[in-house]
Structures are given as structure tokens and as C-alpha cells.
Design a protein around this motif. Structure first.
Motif, short mmCIF file in Angstrom:
data_model
loop_
_atom_site.label_atom_id
_atom_site.label_comp_id
_atom_site.label_asym_id
_atom_site.label_seq_id
_atom_site.Cartn_x
_atom_site.Cartn_y
_atom_site.Cartn_z
N ALA A 123 0.95 -1.59 -0.08
CA ALA A 123 0.12 -0.04 0.05
C ALA A 123 0.89 1.19 0.03
N LEU A 124 1.99 1.26 0.85
CA LEU A 124 2.86 2.42 0.69
C LEU A 124 3.54 2.63 -0.63
N ARG A 125 4.04 1.50 -1.50
CA ARG A 125 4.70 1.54 -2.59
C ARG A 125 3.55 1.84 -3.64
N GLU A 126 2.29 1.82 -3.48
CA GLU A 126 1.24 2.29 -4.64
C GLU A 126 0.97 3.74 -4.17
N SER A 127 1.04 4.24 -2.83
CA SER A 127 0.70 5.54 -2.65
C SER A 127 2.04 6.37 -3.13
N PHE A 128 3.11 5.82 -3.13
CA PHE A 128 4.24 6.40 -3.56
C PHE A 128 4.24 6.73 -4.85
N ASP A 129 4.02 5.69 -5.80
CA ASP A 129 3.79 5.95 -7.32
C ASP A 129 2.94 6.89 -7.52
N ARG A 130 1.73 6.70 -6.96
CA ARG A 130 0.62 7.90 -7.32
C ARG A 130 1.47 9.28 -7.07
N PRO A 188 8.32 10.27 -32.63
CA PRO A 188 8.28 9.01 -33.14
C PRO A 188 9.29 8.11 -33.46
N GLY A 189 10.51 8.69 -33.65
CA GLY A 189 11.67 7.71 -34.21
C GLY A 189 12.58 7.14 -33.04
N VAL A 190 11.98 7.61 -31.64
CA VAL A 190 12.68 7.17 -30.57
C VAL A 190 12.13 5.67 -29.99
N ARG A 191 12.82 4.96 -29.40
CA ARG A 191 12.45 3.80 -28.86
C ARG A 191 12.71 3.94 -27.37
N GLY A 192 11.75 3.20 -26.42
CA GLY A 192 12.25 3.50 -24.98
C GLY A 192 12.06 2.13 -24.41
N HIS A 193 12.89 1.99 -23.25
CA HIS A 193 12.99 0.81 -22.30
C HIS A 193 13.03 1.62 -20.93
N LEU A 194 11.79 1.15 -19.95
CA LEU A 194 11.81 1.47 -18.63
C LEU A 194 12.17 0.42 -17.64
N VAL A 195 12.87 0.75 -16.83
CA VAL A 195 13.29 -0.18 -15.68
C VAL A 195 12.77 0.16 -14.30
N ASP A 196 12.02 -0.65 -13.63
CA ASP A 196 11.50 -0.19 -12.28
C ASP A 196 11.14 -1.51 -11.39
N LEU A 197 10.83 -1.43 -10.35
CA LEU A 197 10.43 -2.65 -9.60
C LEU A 197 9.11 -2.99 -10.00
N GLU A 198 8.63 -4.22 -9.67
CA GLU A 198 7.43 -4.72 -9.58
C GLU A 198 6.94 -3.92 -8.17
N PRO A 199 5.36 -3.57 -8.31
CA PRO A 199 4.50 -3.65 -9.50
C PRO A 199 4.52 -2.41 -10.28
N THR A 200 5.15 -1.57 -9.91
CA THR A 200 5.35 -0.35 -10.66
C THR A 200 5.60 -0.42 -12.45
N ALA A 201 6.45 -1.56 -12.64
CA ALA A 201 6.94 -1.94 -13.80
C ALA A 201 5.61 -2.36 -14.40
N ALA A 202 4.91 -3.03 -13.98
CA ALA A 202 3.60 -3.57 -14.63
C ALA A 202 2.48 -2.45 -14.75
N ALA A 203 2.62 -1.30 -14.07
CA ALA A 203 1.85 -0.21 -14.03
C ALA A 203 2.21 0.58 -15.39
N ALA A 204 3.56 0.83 -15.57
CA ALA A 204 4.29 1.39 -16.52
C ALA A 204 4.01 0.60 -17.88
N ALA A 205 3.74 -0.68 -17.77
CA ALA A 205 3.37 -1.33 -19.02
C ALA A 205 1.87 -1.05 -19.33
N GLY A 206 1.12 -0.93 -18.40
CA GLY A 206 -0.13 -0.61 -18.80
C GLY A 206 -0.40 1.01 -19.46
N THR A 207 0.64 1.85 -18.90
CA THR A 207 0.57 3.19 -19.39
C THR A 207 1.23 2.90 -20.92
#
Length: 332
Positions: free
Chosen positions: A139-146, A190-209
């Protein structure tokens, strides 16, 4: 010193008001009293708190203009509605004592320890550091991400517009949170490709974004720590509001990972408030008490980076809050 000066300093030093606002939000009073006026006895019964003590809190909230008292009881004012959970300003998430932000700010009670030792006060208060707390309490992790998403929300357009991101074919967003900034960069370039690194479950939220922004073909996500090896060979490694959360020892470890992963002609990009330029003195103390860190100045960044043979190429003011330092890999 006159009486007026003394009164101003007394008000600045007072803890009653900031704590009253935090307790009000933690109890959900602004939301509870927004649509229906209630007596203090009714609220106390619903919350299971002391009626006498709650009356004292409500009285101070009336003095502050957060609540109004009428014949039917207490009601949240228009001013006080800014503290409601759905106000859209992030205040409730920041002030609630059960969230990462609200809990962290109580570390200010250990400011004397931090100033005396140079160490974070958070672990002294809670028995372990901020990041260990987030790892153990979802719950703390989720509130921090928000909190981080909201804090960056108004800054993202300026950060994207204020720098030539399109010059890079690949950008790794190191500790990129829920992906708001990287998604905006990719949408604008449009010519740029990105790769995000973060801990779960933040990474899963990024994939959703990225899916929501229809960037799935140009945006990858890896669930990992930035203290572990990073995706190799990218043109730019972005550290946005990362290093100021860590003392020098850990900041060196993060930069080590970026340098070892970067393309030889790559860049390390640091986006942060810069001490003496965009950083705020109050945030300096927050970084100290929570993380044992600070808003580093340009010379401090140069010194930090030089240990990794990084050379500062450019310094760009992106907004009234953040700058971008662009480092290139020098010769070893």
C-alpha cells in the motif's frame, strides 16, 4: 524583535496546524463532511474516536477555514474541499499518515539527528529505511507511485518540450515509475524507442501506461532494480528524480550501472531540481531527513560524475522546478 515578528515566528514553528491537517485527511474528514453536515458526536461514533478530542480537532479546522460550523453541524468548505481525495491535486495522498508521503514527512521529528550526523532520520524513526518500508508494504508502494506520478504531471510537457529527445534512437528510463514521462517523450518523438526499468508492481503499471498510449511496439519494460545490470547499448540513460533520493554511496552505484550499460557514444541524462538553481531549501531538508541526501548543486554533480569518467556537456533549465544535466562518457 517586535511582538509581530515573534508572533510570525511562533506561527511558523507551530506544529498544531500541519498535524491537524494531516490527521483530518487521515480520518477522511474533508470527504465525510463535504456533502452532509454532521455533529462532532456523529462523526466520533462513525470513526470510533474520542468525542471530546475530535471536537478539539474540528474546532481548529474551523479556525483554519477548512470546515464551517452551522446549526446542523460541521461541513467542509470550498477551501477545505482541496483536501478531498478526489480533488485532483495530490494533497490527500501526500498528507494521509498512512501513505508513503505522509509517513515520510514525520521523519522531520528526527531532523536534529539528521543535522547532527548527516544521516537519514527515517530509519531512526521507523527501524528501517524508506525503501525497505515500500518493499514490505504494497500500500505504501502504491501511494508512492501515485505521488510521483502526480508530482511530475504538470512538469512533463515542459520536460518534453525543453530538450531535443529526438536525437536519440533509444532511451532507457532508469527508475521510470509508471511511465508517464517516457510515454510523453515517445509520443512526441516517433523515431525514438524506449525501455523502462523499475521494480514490480510499478513496472507492470508502466506497461499498462504504454499500452494505453498505444506505444507497445516502441516501449519495453523490465522489472528490475537499478542497482542491477541495466539494458545495454542504449543511446541515453535517463535518471529523472532518482539521484536526490540517495546518498553519494548509492548514487555512485546507480551511475556505475548506467555507465557500464551505455553505448560508448551514449549520454547519461539527469533531470532533477538543482541546488541553488531550481532546488528548494525545504526540499533539501526533506531529502536529508528521509533519504540522507540533498538537492545537489552543479559542482556536486560534476564531482559525483567525474568518478565515473563522465563529463558535463550541457545544463538546461527545463522548467521552474527542474534542470537537465547531460553527461557524456569521457576517456578513462
Amino acid at each position: 524583535m517586535g511582538e509581530r515578528d515573534s508572533a510570525v515566528l511562533r506561527d511558523l514553528a507551530g506544529l498544531a496546524t500541519p498535524m491537524a491537517l494531516r490527521v483530518a485527511v487521515t480520518l477522511g474528514l474533508p470527504d465525510r463532511l463535504r456533502d452532509n453536515a454532521m455533529s462532532s458526536a456523529q462523526v466520533a461514533e462513525e470513526l470510533g474516536v474520542s468525542p471530546v478530542a475530535l471536537e478539539l480537532l474540528l474546532g481548529h479546522l474551523v479556525t483554519l477555514g477548512v470546515l464551517a460550523q452551522g446549526t446542523e453541524g460541521y461541513r467542509t468548505t470550498g477551501y477545505g474541499s482541496a483536501l478531498c481525495a478526489d480533488a485532483g491535486n495530490g494533497l490527500a495522498n501526500l498528507l494521509d499518515l498512512n501513505t508513503a508521503g505522509g509517513r515520510a514527512e514525520l521523519a522531520f521529528a528526527e531532523l536534529l539527528h539528521s543535522v547532527t550526523t548527516g544521516e537519514a532520520g527515517y530509519a531512526r524513526r521507523y527501524g528501517q529505511d524508506f525503501w525497505a518500508d515500500l518493499a514490505e508494504q504494497p500500500a505504501l508502494r502504491e501511494s508512492f507511485d501515485r505521488q510521483m506520478t502526480h508530482r511530475f504531471r504538470d512538469q512533463v510537457p515542459q520536460i518534453v518540450a525543453g530538450y531535443d529527445w529526438g536525437r536519440f534512437a533509444t532511451v532507457v528510463d532508469v527508475g521510470g515509475g509508471r511511465g508517464t514521462l517516457l510515454a510523453a517523450i515517445l509520443a512526441a518523438c516517433p523515431g525514438v524507442r524506449g525501455h523502462l526499468v523499475d521494480l514490480e508492481p510499478t513496472a507492470a503499471a508502466a506497461a499498462g501506461t504504454f499500452r494505453a498510449c498505444e506505444l507497445g511496439d516502441r516501449a519495453r519494460v523490465t522489472a528490475a532494480s537499478f542497482f542491477d545490470p541495466l539494458p545495454a547499448g542504449a543511446d541515453a540513460y535517463l535518471l529523472s528524480d532518482i539521484l536526490h533520493d540517495w546518498d553519494d554511496e548509492h548514487a555512485h552505484r546507480i551511475l556505475d550501472r548506467c555507465v557500464e550499460a551505455a553505448h560508448p557514444a551514449g549520454r547519461i541524462l539527469i533531470v532533477e531540481p538543482i541546488g541553488g538553481r531550481r532546488g528548494e531549501t525545504a526540499m533539501d531538508l526533506a531529502m536529508l531527513t528521509i533519504f540522507g541526501s540533498r538537492e545537489r548543486r552543479v559542482d556536486e554533480f560534476r564531482s559525483l560524475a567525474s568518478a565515473h569518467h563522465l563529463v558535463l556537456d550541457t545544463l538546461t533549465d527545463l522548467s521552474d522546478q527542474r534542470c537537465l544535466l547531460e553527461f557524456r562518457l569521457g576517456t578513462s
